[in-house]
Design an enzyme around this catalytic site. Structure first.
Site, mmCIF file in Angstrom:
data_model
loop_
_atom_site.group_PDB
_atom_site.id
_atom_site.type_symbol
_atom_site.label_atom_id
_atom_site.label_comp_id
_atom_site.label_asym_id
_atom_site.label_seq_id
_atom_site.Cartn_x
_atom_site.Cartn_y
_atom_site.Cartn_z
ATOM 1 C CB THR A 52 -17.341 -36.774 -48.916
ATOM 2 O OG1 THR A 52 -16.910 -35.412 -48.977
ATOM 3 C CG2 THR A 52 -16.907 -37.378 -47.598
ATOM 4 C CE LYS A 80 -39.957 -46.683 -44.861
ATOM 5 N NZ LYS A 80 -39.482 -48.075 -44.740
ATOM 6 N NE ARG A 101 -21.096 -34.657 -46.585
ATOM 7 C CZ ARG A 101 -20.448 -34.102 -47.599
ATOM 8 N NH1 ARG A 101 -21.117 -33.631 -48.631
ATOM 9 N NH2 ARG A 101 -19.139 -33.998 -47.584
ATOM 10 C CG HIS A 129 -15.863 -32.369 -44.472
ATOM 11 N ND1 HIS A 129 -15.564 -33.720 -44.535
ATOM 12 C CD2 HIS A 129 -16.356 -32.037 -45.703
ATOM 13 C CE1 HIS A 129 -15.867 -34.175 -45.748
ATOM 14 N NE2 HIS A 129 -16.348 -33.178 -46.464
#
Ligand code: CP
Length: 305
Positions: A52, A80, A101, A129
């Protein structure tokens, strides 16, 4: 501005137009080699990918555009604690379109709500998807010449396989489509697909554990791997992972015109001996994925040849 989060946000007519554009790109690639000059695609992949991400990047390069992004959450400021919404607000300042994604279902939808540029869902958890579905639809159309009047078999991990969920939704809109779901009992399609998609649309469907019994009926066999990363329990994965392995003897009763698709990656569920059978279509499906993503990028950026 339009995003692609769910395949059903595209009408059948828009899917036909994307397929037509992809077919034209395949026939005349040079006509498209500059259409995205000066445009940038950001690939934000918080979860691993080969096809992908790289097909999106190849697609943008082949349209004359540029690509930036990251391929794992650990190399982004998500590590973070930065939120998805802040991340896309920032990346919107750098890029014209985003492919994302994420392991969390719904994360690309949240991104779309905060983005200043179009967002494409490149896979969210076990949910959807849609660009894999576009690759699947282009492949089915090119191989079978139609999207209606087909018997589709889905086999493997139908519970966690997001490509299955998106393709079931997409195919449920075409006339005279029958779906056969072959899986272990624990890996059946989610109930919502039955109650919200198949039953309301009057789609004929069967759930079975016996792939061999249905093989001669199929026009398309959509194989899937068991999704190890979505299991809570390794022992269950090990028990279920080899439930279905497509071999040449198993394929023998299938129609000559039947086509085997698989979104890939393959683990063990299709024997490599099947790769040379004329019905095996999964590497062609990979190639088609790049072309349909080129068509999608053009549509969402509003550019033409
Ligand atoms: N089909 C698919 O989504 O493959 P990747 O996980 O390699 O992107």
């Amino acid at each position: 501005m339009k995003h692609l989060i769910d395949i059903l946000s595209l009408s059948e007519q828009e899917i036909d137009e994307l397929i037509a554009t992809a077919n034209d790109i395949i026939a005349h690639p040079a006509d498209y080699s500059h259409v995205c000059e000066g445009k940038k695609l950001a690939t934000l992949f918080f979860e691993p990918s080969t096809r992908t991400r790289l097909s999106f990047e190849a697609a943008m390069y082949e349209l004359g555009g540029h690509v930036l992004g990251f391929s794992e959450a650990a190399s982004s400021s998500a590590s973070k604690g930065e939120s998805v919404s802040d991340t896309v607000r920032v990346v919107s300042c750098y890029a014209d379109i985003i492919a994302m994604r994420h392991p969390k279902e719904g994360a690309p939808l949240v991104a779309a709500m905060h983005s200043g540029v179009p967002v494409i869902n490149a896979g969210d958890g076990g949910h959807n998807h849609p660009t894999q579905t576009l690759a699947d639809l282009l492949t089915i159309r090119r191989e079978q010449g139609r999207l209606d009047n087909l018997t589709l078999g889905f086999c493997g991990d139908l519970k966690f396989g997001r490509t299955v969920h998106s393709l079931v939704c997409a195919m449920s809109r075409y006339a005279n489509v029958k779906m056969i779901f072959a899986s272990p009992e624990e890996l059946r399609i989610p109930d919502y697909l039955i109650t919200d998609v198949l039953e309301p649309r009057g789609i004929e469907f069967v759930q079975t554990t016996d792939l061999d019994a249905v093989m001669p009926e199929l026009d398309i066999l959509y194989m899937t791997r068991v999704q190890r990363e979505r299991f809570f329990n390794e022992a269950d994965y090990l028990r279920l992972k080899d439930s279905y392995i497509l071999t040449l003897p198993r394929l023998a009763p299938a129609k000559e015109t039947m086509r085997v698709l698989h979104p890939l990656p393959r683990v063990n569920e299709i024997s490599v001996a099947v790769d040379n059978d004329p019905r095996a279509c999964y590497f062609e499906q990979v190639r088609n994925g790049k072309y349909i993503r080129m068509a999608l990028i053009m549509k969402l950026l509003g550019v033409g040849k």
